[in-house]
Design a protein around this motif. Sequence first.
Motif, PDB file in Angstrom:
ATOM      1  N   VAL A  88       4.991   7.986   0.330  1.00 45.06           N
ATOM      2  CA  VAL A  88       5.818   8.468  -0.783  1.00 45.06           C
ATOM      3  C   VAL A  88       5.489   9.925  -1.075  1.00 45.06           C
ATOM      4  O   VAL A  88       4.326  10.277  -1.302  1.00 45.06           O
ATOM      5  N   ASN A  89       6.520  10.770  -1.049  1.00 46.18           N
ATOM      6  CA  ASN A  89       6.351  12.189  -1.341  1.00 46.18           C
ATOM      7  C   ASN A  89       6.670  12.465  -2.807  1.00 46.18           C
ATOM      8  O   ASN A  89       7.817  12.394  -3.232  1.00 46.18           O
ATOM      9  N   THR A  90       5.635  12.772  -3.590  1.00 49.64           N
ATOM     10  CA  THR A  90       5.830  13.120  -4.999  1.00 49.64           C
ATOM     11  C   THR A  90       5.903  14.639  -5.182  1.00 49.64           C
ATOM     12  O   THR A  90       5.857  15.129  -6.302  1.00 49.64           O
ATOM     13  N   GLY A  91       6.017  15.361  -4.056  1.00 50.49           N
ATOM     14  CA  GLY A  91       6.006  16.819  -4.098  1.00 50.49           C
ATOM     15  C   GLY A  91       7.382  17.414  -4.303  1.00 50.49           C
ATOM     16  O   GLY A  91       8.117  17.032  -5.208  1.00 50.49           O
ATOM     17  N   TRP A  92       7.758  18.328  -3.412  1.00 51.20           N
ATOM     18  CA  TRP A  92       8.957  19.139  -3.653  1.00 51.20           C
ATOM     19  C   TRP A  92      10.162  18.635  -2.879  1.00 51.20           C
ATOM     20  O   TRP A  92      10.052  18.061  -1.794  1.00 51.20           O
ATOM     21  N   ILE A 110       0.862  -1.185   0.000  1.00 51.62           N
ATOM     22  CA  ILE A 110       0.000   0.000   0.000  1.00 51.62           C
ATOM     23  C   ILE A 110       0.895   1.231   0.000  1.00 51.62           C
ATOM     24  O   ILE A 110       1.805   1.352   0.830  1.00 51.62           O
ATOM     25  N   ILE A 111       0.640   2.129  -0.943  1.00 51.39           N
ATOM     26  CA  ILE A 111       1.432   3.355  -1.067  1.00 51.39           C
ATOM     27  C   ILE A 111       0.537   4.553  -0.763  1.00 51.39           C
ATOM     28  O   ILE A 111      -0.518   4.720  -1.367  1.00 51.39           O
ATOM     29  N   PHE A 112       0.954   5.385   0.194  1.00 51.49           N
ATOM     30  CA  PHE A 112       0.290   6.666   0.446  1.00 51.49           C
ATOM     31  C   PHE A 112       1.073   7.742  -0.306  1.00 51.49           C
ATOM     32  O   PHE A 112       2.252   7.962  -0.013  1.00 51.49           O
ATOM     33  N   LEU A 113       0.436   8.400  -1.241  1.00 54.05           N
ATOM     34  CA  LEU A 113       1.089   9.457  -2.025  1.00 54.05           C
ATOM     35  C   LEU A 113       0.737  10.825  -1.464  1.00 54.05           C
ATOM     36  O   LEU A 113      -0.419  11.100  -1.147  1.00 54.05           O
ATOM     37  N   THR A 114       1.739  11.663  -1.340  1.00 52.25           N
ATOM     38  CA  THR A 114       1.506  13.038  -0.896  1.00 52.25           C
ATOM     39  C   THR A 114       2.388  13.974  -1.720  1.00 52.25           C
ATOM     40  O   THR A 114       3.524  13.645  -2.045  1.00 52.25           O
ATOM     41  N   ALA A 115       1.829  15.108  -2.100  1.00 50.65           N
ATOM     42  CA  ALA A 115       2.612  16.135  -2.799  1.00 50.65           C
ATOM     43  C   ALA A 115       2.917  17.217  -1.778  1.00 50.65           C
ATOM     44  O   ALA A 115       2.136  18.138  -1.576  1.00 50.65           O
ATOM     45  N   ASP A 116       4.041  17.075  -1.095  1.00 52.02           N
ATOM     46  CA  ASP A 116       4.394  17.960   0.015  1.00 52.02           C
ATOM     47  C   ASP A 116       4.946  19.288  -0.487  1.00 52.02           C
ATOM     48  O   ASP A 116       6.082  19.361  -0.963  1.00 52.02           O
ATOM     49  N   ALA A 117       4.148  20.332  -0.368  1.00 52.28           N
ATOM     50  CA  ALA A 117       4.571  21.663  -0.834  1.00 52.28           C
ATOM     51  C   ALA A 117       5.637  22.277   0.075  1.00 52.28           C
ATOM     52  O   ALA A 117       6.318  23.215  -0.328  1.00 52.28           O
ATOM     53  N   GLU A 157      10.746  27.445  -4.405  1.00 50.18           N
ATOM     54  CA  GLU A 157      12.205  27.453  -4.245  1.00 50.18           C
ATOM     55  C   GLU A 157      12.818  26.129  -4.696  1.00 50.18           C
ATOM     56  O   GLU A 157      13.799  26.114  -5.432  1.00 50.18           O
ATOM     57  N   GLY A 158      12.247  25.034  -4.214  1.00 49.08           N
ATOM     58  CA  GLY A 158      12.751  23.726  -4.606  1.00 49.08           C
ATOM     59  C   GLY A 158      12.161  23.295  -5.940  1.00 49.08           C
ATOM     60  O   GLY A 158      11.561  24.094  -6.672  1.00 49.08           O
ATOM     61  N   SER A 159      12.300  22.018  -6.259  1.00 53.42           N
ATOM     62  CA  SER A 159      11.780  21.488  -7.516  1.00 53.42           C
ATOM     63  C   SER A 159      10.938  20.252  -7.236  1.00 53.42           C
ATOM     64  O   SER A 159      11.065  19.623  -6.182  1.00 53.42           O
ATOM     65  N   ARG A 160      10.061  19.919  -8.174  1.00 54.06           N
ATOM     66  CA  ARG A 160       9.218  18.734  -8.023  1.00 54.06           C
ATOM     67  C   ARG A 160      10.088  17.480  -8.106  1.00 54.06           C
ATOM     68  O   ARG A 160      11.045  17.416  -8.896  1.00 54.06           O
ATOM     69  N   SER A 207      -4.702  11.266   8.692  1.00 52.56           N
ATOM     70  CA  SER A 207      -4.252  12.635   8.429  1.00 52.56           C
ATOM     71  C   SER A 207      -4.496  13.014   6.972  1.00 52.56           C
ATOM     72  O   SER A 207      -5.016  14.090   6.670  1.00 52.56           O
ATOM     73  N   GLY A 208      -4.097  12.144   6.058  1.00 58.93           N
ATOM     74  CA  GLY A 208      -4.288  12.413   4.630  1.00 58.93           C
ATOM     75  C   GLY A 208      -3.633  13.705   4.189  1.00 58.93           C
ATOM     76  O   GLY A 208      -4.238  14.499   3.468  1.00 58.93           O
ATOM     77  N   TYR A 209      -2.390  13.921   4.590  1.00 59.85           N
ATOM     78  CA  TYR A 209      -1.715  15.172   4.243  1.00 59.85           C
ATOM     79  C   TYR A 209      -1.300  15.201   2.775  1.00 59.85           C
ATOM     80  O   TYR A 209      -0.802  14.222   2.221  1.00 59.85           O
ATOM     81  N   THR A 210      -1.497  16.334   2.147  1.00 60.01           N
ATOM     82  CA  THR A 210      -0.981  16.601   0.809  1.00 60.01           C
ATOM     83  C   THR A 210      -1.071  18.101   0.574  1.00 60.01           C
ATOM     84  O   THR A 210      -1.283  18.871   1.515  1.00 60.01           O
ATOM     85  N   SER A 211      -0.905  18.502  -0.661  1.00 64.68           N
ATOM     86  CA  SER A 211      -1.131  19.895  -1.034  1.00 64.68           C
ATOM     87  C   SER A 211      -2.226  19.923  -2.087  1.00 64.68           C
ATOM     88  O   SER A 211      -2.180  19.136  -3.036  1.00 64.68           O
ATOM     89  N   LYS A 212      -3.208  20.769  -1.905  1.00 64.40           N
ATOM     90  CA  LYS A 212      -4.179  20.979  -2.977  1.00 64.40           C
ATOM     91  C   LYS A 212      -3.443  21.629  -4.126  1.00 64.40           C
ATOM     92  O   LYS A 212      -2.772  22.639  -3.946  1.00 64.40           O
TER      93      LYS A 212
END
Length: 529
Positions: A424-428, A342-349, A435-438, A370-375
């Motif tokens: 798994v963080n698919t964000g920055w 099971i993979i939890f994906l989050t795009a962490d801004a 400032e950072g990159s994807r 929690s279900g953290y991510t970035s809209k």
Amino acid sequence: MSTINQLSQLSELLLQKNIKTNLSVPQLIESVLERNEGVLTATGAVRATTGTYTGRSPQDKFIVEDEVSKDKVDWGTVNRSIDEDVFLKLYHKVVDYLKEKEEVFVFNGFAGADANYRLPIKVVNEFAWHNLFARQMFIRPTEEELNEHQSEFTVVSAPNFKADPEVDGTRSEAFIIVSLKHRIVLIGGTEYAGEIKKSIFSVMNYILPQKNVLSMHCSSNVGNEGDVALFFGLSGTGKTTLSADPYRRLIGDDEHAWSNNGVFNIEGGCYAKTINLSQEKEPQIFDAIRFGSVLENVVLDEDTRLPDYDDTSLTENTRAAYPIDNIDNIVIPSVAGHPNTIIFLTADAFGVLPPISKLTKEQAMYHFLSGYTSKLAGTERGVTSPEATFSACFGSPFLPLAPSTYAEMLGEKIDQFNSNVFLVNTGWTGGAYGEGSRMKLSYTRAMIHSALEGELNNAETTQDPIFGLEIPMHVPGVPDDVLVPRKTWNDPEAYDKKAKELAMKFHENFEKFTKASDEIASAGPSYRG
């Protein structure tokens, strides 16, 4: 007005000569073009635009509060209540409105690939392109199934019917109203096709848990050895992209359920974001967009009618809807066994979460709740840049029941089937948004491949001092420094400050889960201020 009268009113509408039922793809495309609802692209797909509403309108979505829903729905800012009388009056107006139309389009099909749990549905559309969308997104019946089809839930969609809030009791001209008692979804004032898809998902999230089946906002695929993977995450975190793996067969890209028999897809199609889509990076999705597909708000070259997937002038939430069998390596029917991974994906801004970490069961429950991510920009109206957010079970907008209902079921299944869970963080990376990159897609794919192959189950790890997460020290195909986010920042102290800021957001958000056990509550970030 009674339920019987309302349903008979709908029946009268469906008996009219102007009703076009279960048209073929070519017939629907002809109707779209004749009615000037869209244009044919160079790929063979139909392109339609949705005007003002280029994303979901969560503040305009309501559930009717009545004797059926009152004690079951988790009422609040997500599940807004509306009076039954308000719904019935508006429903009456919408059906009368549709009766005056020269054509109305109807699709009869199913939600749920497992015949034991599938829901027969009817979708009634003012627009031909919306009916094409419904035909491609839901499960299409065989000729025999169509002859015996009796819908148990109906979607009535009239985008050009604008509500008057002062008269109709809505928040705006747009409305998405679910009546669990009358088994009807009423949509008006918005042309965004995603409302049709997500409203049925919300219905399934109400029905399935009451049958001891966990409904999930996730994509899923299966390997050659029958190993099943789930990918949880909100729109834009990579569910569709990462589950479309040439080395694994796709079960589905967005909505699934987990019964005692295994996993099954709720839909019969895919609804992929197309922003920056290329054949090189996402060949399966790119090649799936052909005759019969629907492109939504994608900009076209005026002369060649070729899609420009990099053009965001209409919205960043550009979409493609296509039947799942447009993907070559799929599972037919869309059912499989129990998940190994099971993979939890989050795009962490914030750019501070590790790109991959292995979770204990308690951490899995914490991060699921929690279900953290970035809209991400464009997914909802008014969101123009990524915003940190928490969405319980990675799908709060679509969950009529309390989040604990779904979380407890997931925890039981992780225990029962010994599933491995990764965040798994698919964000920055290398800095926060701006400032950072994807995170490079190639790195994310390499990490997920290692997780699916079992290479990380017993890998050497280092613990993140702020989040308490176990980070693998080595992943094939990924530079070691990328795995530890602090090492990717030019200013380590700036990282510490930003990471502690996010850790406190986790704690603040989790305070609302008062019924969570101490073991789960303590499985959050180690830093507590």
